[in-house]
Design a protein around this motif. Structure first.
Motif, PDB file in Angstrom:
ATOM      1  N   ARG A 178       0.701  -1.037   0.054  1.00 56.72           N
ATOM      2  CA  ARG A 178       0.174   0.074  -0.013  1.00 56.72           C
ATOM      3  C   ARG A 178       0.899   1.324  -0.094  1.00 56.72           C
ATOM      4  O   ARG A 178       0.588   2.263  -0.796  1.00 56.72           O
ATOM      5  N   ARG A 222      -8.012  -5.192  -1.595  1.00 58.21           N
ATOM      6  CA  ARG A 222      -8.388  -5.107  -0.297  1.00 58.21           C
ATOM      7  C   ARG A 222      -7.302  -4.334   0.314  1.00 58.21           C
ATOM      8  O   ARG A 222      -7.902  -3.634   1.557  1.00 58.21           O
ATOM      9  N   ASP A 223      -6.093  -4.016   0.112  1.00 59.82           N
ATOM     10  CA  ASP A 223      -5.021  -3.210   0.877  1.00 59.82           C
ATOM     11  C   ASP A 223      -5.487  -1.636   0.634  1.00 59.82           C
ATOM     12  O   ASP A 223      -5.156  -1.010   1.420  1.00 59.82           O
ATOM     13  N   LYS A 273      -8.742  -0.663  -0.040  1.00 55.86           N
ATOM     14  CA  LYS A 273     -10.254  -0.616  -0.286  1.00 55.86           C
ATOM     15  C   LYS A 273     -10.764   0.902   0.684  1.00 55.86           C
ATOM     16  O   LYS A 273     -11.972   1.098   0.127  1.00 55.86           O
ATOM     17  N   ASP A 274     -10.343   1.591   1.336  1.00 58.01           N
ATOM     18  CA  ASP A 274     -10.493   2.731   2.014  1.00 58.01           C
ATOM     19  C   ASP A 274     -10.065   3.884   1.398  1.00 58.01           C
ATOM     20  O   ASP A 274     -10.526   5.057   1.602  1.00 58.01           O
ATOM     21  N   LEU A 275      -9.537   3.655   0.100  1.00 51.26           N
ATOM     22  CA  LEU A 275      -9.173   4.892  -0.821  1.00 51.26           C
ATOM     23  C   LEU A 275     -10.101   5.293  -1.883  1.00 51.26           C
ATOM     24  O   LEU A 275     -10.931   4.323  -2.317  1.00 51.26           O
ATOM     25  N   PRO A 276     -10.402   6.363  -2.152  1.00 54.69           N
ATOM     26  CA  PRO A 276     -11.479   6.571  -3.064  1.00 54.69           C
ATOM     27  C   PRO A 276     -11.164   6.285  -4.671  1.00 54.69           C
ATOM     28  O   PRO A 276     -10.748   7.126  -5.228  1.00 54.69           O
TER      29      PRO A 276
END
Length: 152
Positions: free
Chosen positions: A18, A50-51, A53-56
């Motif tokens: 990431r 998955r690494d 997934k919190d990014l836009p």
């Protein structure tokens, strides 16, 4: 290193982690400017999502068949101009990179070699497998794995 006025970063293949992905994107949008990134992944590399997934991120649809064939034609033409040494180094590097992600990929050493051979023969259009030195095979932990062309 600062590269001024970079507006887009195209990453081909899964980043090693990431942090590397974010670091590369950081080459864009400096000094208040806009920028974007493109990440091109093979199906087997999708676990990387998955690494992050919190990014836009926005998933894009694959290109249509006609455009895909046109792009592939250009790539094939470029590949014919490369020296053998480029393919030999790329094959070894490809195998070394994915060897470090076997668990995430869900691959065995045998499957790694099989996938590497598919890549070099089918995707890169080579007629035969590049040779690897026995020492290199040993360092990669691939001694005894079938499908390798080991130089004597």
């Amino acid at each position: 290193v600062d590269y001024p006025d970079v507006t887009r970063v195209i990453q081909v293949g899964q980043p090693s982690d990431r942090a590397q992905y974010i670091h590369r994107l950081g080459r864009t949008a400096r000094a208040g400017k806009n920028g974007s990134g493109v990440l091109l992944l093979q199906d087997f590399e999708l676990f990387f999502m998955r690494d992050v997934k919190d990014l836009p991120l926005k998933e894009r649809m694959p290109v249509n068949q006609q455009l895909g064939e046109q792009i592939q034609g250009g790539i094939n033409m470029a590949l014919t101009r490369l020296p053998d040494s480029t393919f030999n180094g790329a094959y070894q590097a490809w195998m070394g990179f994915y060897n470090s992600s076997l668990r995430k990929l869900g691959w065995s050493k045998d499957q790694l070699v099989s996938e590497a051979n598919h890549w070099i023969l089918t995707i890169c259009g080579r007629q035969e497998l590049p040779e690897l030195e026995a020492k290199t095979v040993g360092k990669m932990g691939l001694k005894g794995v079938p499908g390798l062309n080991i130089s004597r």
